[in-house]
Motif scaffolding. Structure first.
Motif, PDB file in Angstrom:
ATOM      1  N   ARG A   1       0.833  -1.193   0.000  1.00  0.00           N
ATOM      2  CA  ARG A   1       0.000   0.000   0.000  1.00  0.00           C
ATOM      3  C   ARG A   1       0.870   1.246   0.000  1.00  0.00           C
ATOM      4  N   GLU A   2       0.446   2.239  -0.779  1.00  0.00           N
ATOM      5  CA  GLU A   2       1.147   3.508  -0.797  1.00  0.00           C
ATOM      6  C   GLU A   2       0.632   4.369   0.351  1.00  0.00           C
ATOM      7  N   PRO A   3       1.512   5.114   1.001  1.00  0.00           N
ATOM      8  CA  PRO A   3       1.041   5.979   2.098  1.00  0.00           C
ATOM      9  C   PRO A   3       0.119   7.057   1.562  1.00  0.00           C
ATOM     10  N   GLU A   4      -0.938   7.312   2.326  1.00  0.00           N
ATOM     11  CA  GLU A   4      -1.918   8.311   1.924  1.00  0.00           C
ATOM     12  C   GLU A   4      -1.396   9.703   2.250  1.00  0.00           C
ATOM     13  N   ALA A   5      -1.663  10.652   1.366  1.00  0.00           N
ATOM     14  CA  ALA A   5      -1.235  12.040   1.592  1.00  0.00           C
ATOM     15  C   ALA A   5      -2.087  12.631   2.709  1.00  0.00           C
TER      16      ALA A   5
END
Length: 70
Positions: free
Chosen positions: A52-56
């Motif tokens: 998962r990509e970190p959420e802004a």
């Protein structure tokens, strides 16, 4: 010779259990897709496998729920 009086009914009971297990597996679709799992392992196309990509976030230093300890 007297052991046959025990072994024959025991083998019939085991045969009955094997036949029951086979029909149970057929009824619950255990033999529905025999090739799918073999091919599924070859392809890495699942979304669940990707990290998962970190959420802004507007607050970069704000602790996340997973980081909080009570």
């Amino acid at each position: 010779m007297s052991i046959l009086y025990l072994l024959i009914p025991l083998s019939l009971i085991l045969l009955g259990l094997a036949v029951w297990a086979f029909f149970w597996a057929v009824k619950h679709d255990q033999f529905e897709d025999l090739e799918g799992p073999a091919y599924r392992i070859l392809f890495d196309e699942d979304e669940n496998d990707r990290p998962r990509e970190p959420e802004a976030s507007s607050e970069p230093d704000a602790p996340r729920d997973e980081d909080r300890r009570d």
